[in-house]
Enzyme design. Structure first.
Site, PDB file in Angstrom:
ATOM      1  CG  ASP A   1      13.444  52.817  53.065  1.00 31.15           C
ATOM      2  OD1 ASP A   1      12.230  52.544  53.021  1.00 31.15           O
ATOM      3  OD2 ASP A   1      14.188  52.558  54.020  1.00 31.15           O
ATOM      4  CE1 TYR A   2      13.669  60.249  46.060  1.00 31.34           C
ATOM      5  CE2 TYR A   2      15.290  60.924  47.700  1.00 31.34           C
ATOM      6  CZ  TYR A   2      14.664  61.113  46.479  1.00 31.34           C
ATOM      7  OH  TYR A   2      15.024  62.169  45.680  1.00 31.34           O
TER       8      TYR A   2
END
Length: 243
Positions: A103-104
């Site tokens: 994920d970011y």
């Protein structure tokens, strides 16, 4: 010697084999000037292959371990102009892509390669390589709630499971906990969804290990080449699990 078209495209470093199959099915691939949309087609070194009218070139396979920082996209490009994992490899002649995603807002270990077969081997659900994460949660989960992870959490049509989960430390004053969790699955936002389901949102998340690989002495944003032994061991570990 002939090979399936999607395998040859993956070996060129353009993309993974799964995405190569999509390119073929959507008419974006030509062999000797003719559009091919069937996945069963086999080609040889003598065939001229184009993807979106650009001839593919065979690249030497390369393998890297990257310590992805938070705030970086696990993709080869981003339409919003955000930093991607490939921005750390601009010096390479080969076109690498990430094996899976983080994920970011998640940091940690991610493998980069141009070998689609290798990526497919590590990502396929049946190969079940350990992926170990360190999680900081808001609030302190109970052991009873954590046991639910081993049985499986139902979330948006998925059953999310953990192989192992263990509380490493707690801060009663700040009401936070540090945990280690090991997954075999790789569902979208899996760990965040699991902890949200028991009422303890994730504050920080870092992948510490993928199979035999660890972050060792790397700092966020740094990367190193995998040794031939490490690549061989990852492949053997996956195939051993299948048997």
């Amino acid at each position: 010697m002939s090979e399936r078209l999607q395998k040859v495209i993956a070996k060129s470093g353009i993309t993974s084999r799964r995405k190569a199959e999509t390119l073929i099915e959507t008419g974006q691939v030509k062999v000797n000037g003719k559009v091919v949309t069937e996945l069963g087609v086999k080609v040889t070194d003598q065939d001229h292959i184009e993807v979106n009218n650009v001839p593919i070139e065979k690249e030497q396979s390369v393998y890297y371990l990257l310590y992805k920082p938070r705030g970086v996209i696990s993709s080869v490009s981003d339409d919003k102009g955000r930093k991607t994992v490939t921005d750390f490899f601009i010096e390479l002649e080969e076109r690498v892509f990430p094996v899976g995603r983080l994920d970011y807002d998640t940091s940690g270990l991610i493998i980069m390669t141009n070998d689609g077969d290798f990526a497919n081997l590590l990502l396929h659900p049946k190969y079940q390589l350990d992926k170990e994460y360190i999680v900081k949660t808001k609030g302190i989960p109970t052991k009873e709630n954590l046991q639910k992870f081993k049985k499986g959490i139902h979330s948006d049509g998925d059953i999310l499971k953990a192989k192992q989960v263990k509380i490493m430390s707690i801060d009663k004053k700040k009401q936070t906990a540090i945990l280690k969790i090991i997954l075999h699955q790789g569902k979208n936002r899996q760990i965040r969804r699991m902890f949200e389901s028991i009422g303890h949102p994730v504050l920080k998340l870092r992948r510490e290990r993928f199979g035999i690989l660890t972050l060792e002495d790397l700092q966020p944003g740094e990367h190193r080449k995998l040794t031939p032994h490490e690549v061989d061991q990852l492949i053997k570990s996956a195939k051993k699990i299948v048997k």
